[in-house]
Design a protein around this motif. Structure first.
Motif, PDB file in Angstrom:
ATOM      1  N   THR A  59      30.185  32.464  33.558  1.00  0.00           N
ATOM      2  CA  THR A  59      30.328  31.169  34.222  1.00  0.00           C
ATOM      3  C   THR A  59      29.130  30.276  33.906  1.00  0.00           C
ATOM      4  O   THR A  59      28.074  30.739  33.484  1.00  0.00           O
ATOM      5  N   ARG A  97      30.760  39.938  39.703  1.00  0.00           N
ATOM      6  CA  ARG A  97      31.880  39.008  39.889  1.00  0.00           C
ATOM      7  C   ARG A  97      33.149  39.793  40.218  1.00  0.00           C
ATOM      8  O   ARG A  97      33.695  40.489  39.361  1.00  0.00           O
ATOM      9  N   LEU A  98      33.604  39.634  41.446  1.00  0.00           N
ATOM     10  CA  LEU A  98      34.829  40.319  41.843  1.00  0.00           C
ATOM     11  C   LEU A  98      36.049  39.732  41.150  1.00  0.00           C
ATOM     12  O   LEU A  98      37.088  40.407  41.039  1.00  0.00           O
ATOM     13  N   ASP A  99      35.939  38.494  40.646  1.00  0.00           N
ATOM     14  CA  ASP A  99      37.072  37.908  39.929  1.00  0.00           C
ATOM     15  C   ASP A  99      37.364  38.674  38.644  1.00  0.00           C
ATOM     16  O   ASP A  99      38.505  38.703  38.174  1.00  0.00           O
ATOM     17  N   ILE A 100      36.334  39.329  38.083  1.00  0.00           N
ATOM     18  CA  ILE A 100      36.570  40.154  36.895  1.00  0.00           C
ATOM     19  C   ILE A 100      37.416  41.366  37.264  1.00  0.00           C
ATOM     20  O   ILE A 100      38.318  41.759  36.513  1.00  0.00           O
ATOM     21  N   ASP A 102      39.576  41.424  39.667  1.00  0.00           N
ATOM     22  CA  ASP A 102      40.920  40.877  39.864  1.00  0.00           C
ATOM     23  C   ASP A 102      41.625  40.674  38.525  1.00  0.00           C
ATOM     24  O   ASP A 102      42.825  40.946  38.393  1.00  0.00           O
ATOM     25  N   LEU A 103      40.880  40.222  37.537  1.00  0.00           N
ATOM     26  CA  LEU A 103      41.445  40.017  36.196  1.00  0.00           C
ATOM     27  C   LEU A 103      41.962  41.337  35.619  1.00  0.00           C
ATOM     28  O   LEU A 103      43.052  41.390  35.030  1.00  0.00           O
ATOM     29  N   GLU A 106      45.216  42.201  37.604  1.00  0.00           N
ATOM     30  CA  GLU A 106      46.331  41.261  37.523  1.00  0.00           C
ATOM     31  C   GLU A 106      46.795  41.024  36.087  1.00  0.00           C
ATOM     32  O   GLU A 106      48.004  40.924  35.828  1.00  0.00           O
ATOM     33  N   SER A 107      45.861  40.919  35.154  1.00  0.00           N
ATOM     34  CA  SER A 107      46.231  40.585  33.778  1.00  0.00           C
ATOM     35  C   SER A 107      46.338  41.793  32.865  1.00  0.00           C
ATOM     36  O   SER A 107      47.074  41.767  31.880  1.00  0.00           O
TER      37      SER A 107
END
Length: 304
Positions: A59, A97-100, A102-103, A106-107
């Protein structure tokens, strides 16, 4: 692997990472440009060998000069758990990064059943920087750890209790400015492959500790390849064995590490698996880490 947006020399980590160097005439923009080129070339080489690489862009919102080394904040395990780790440098904590995660779910359809969070130890000044601090023999459930400011024995014990590993801890040193100072991460002086291990035994000054580490490696059936302290300075300990889509194994390292190896050492490795190496000179000099540090290997199960 995390593609950097602001890679540069990190003064906070230089407090105990004696492999970092200031490059004369290289400003922040030039450092980022060079590191990005090295990163992209490295990823291309891995993918050319059929190795699946998930690249996540860093980011722009935080000053994270070491985001290129994600293995220090997260680990992924066969049982669907992930580990989140306490880190020494304050500006490295923004890398988590928790969004990683999630990626990945999910992806890429990996299954994460539980996040095991050790980051609260930061409040007490105790750290364990992921698979930089701990080398995991996942087959035999042994955790090798060279203790330092970044690898605290109390957090190591907590990790081993949660993930059911037996700890093998020791002190490893490097000669710096006429002193023997602790090596900041275990994965700088040691590497575990499926059938062999690479280790700088000379960095373990205590003879009993050295024998404990070596005898444990032998007991698990691993062939031992020793490297010198000079080869450690060229990041010859910072290797990682990976597997491609055809289940072929490769030993991955920097070109600096590769060229520091003797012919017999290269032959020992290639008897087990081919070598992939890539130039990481800027990343190694300014970041004090190398190929292994740049890869957070994924053992998570896929969703059914």
């Amino acid at each position: 692997m995390v593609r950097p947006t602001s890679f540069h020399y990190n003064e906070q980590t230089a407090a105990n990472n004696y492999y970092q160097k200031v490059l004369s005439g290289v400003d922040v923009d030039m450092a980022q440009e060079r590191a990005l080129a090295e990163f992209d070339n490295f990823v291309s080489k891995l993918m050319d060998h059929g190795i699946q690489v998930i690249v996540v862009q860093d980011t722009d919102s935080s000053d994270t000069p070491d985001s290129i080394f994600p293995n220090n904040w997260v680990s992924f395990h066969e049982d669907g758990r992930t580990g989140l780790y306490p880190m020494f440098a304050e500006n490295r904590r923004a890398e988590r990064r928790l969004d990683i995660l999630d990626l990945l779910t999910e992806s890429y359809h990996f299954e994460i059943k539980e996040k095991v969070d050790f980051t609260g130890h930061e409040d007490e000044g105790h750290f364990l920087e992921g698979t930089g601090s701990v080398l995991l023999d996942r087959q035999h459930n042994i955790a090798y750890a060279a203790l330092s400011e970044r690898t605290d024995e109390r957090v190591l014990k907590a990790f081993c209790e949660r993930f059911t590993y037996s700890p093998v801890s020791f002190m490893a040193y490097q000669s710096t400015k006429g002193q023997r100072l602790p090596i900041y991460h275990t994965n700088v002086m040691m590497c575990l492959a499926e059938e062999f291990a690479v280790i700088c035994a000379d960095s373990i000054d205590d003879l009993q500790e050295k024998e404990t580490v070596l005898s444990t490696l032998r007991a698990t059936g691993k062939e031992i390849m020793t490297i010198s302290e000079d080869q450690v300075r060229h990041f010859a300990g910072n290797m990682l064995q990976v597997m491609n889509n055809e289940e072929e194994r490769f030993m991955v390292m920097s070109s600096s590490a590769y060229h520091s190896l003797e012919a017999a050492q290269k032959e020992l490795i290639t008897a087990h698996c081919p070598i992939i190496h890539s130039s990481l000179d800027t990343i190694e000099a300014l970041g004090g880490g190398s190929a292994r540090c740049m890869m957070a290997e994924i053992f998570l199960p896929l969703k059914t």
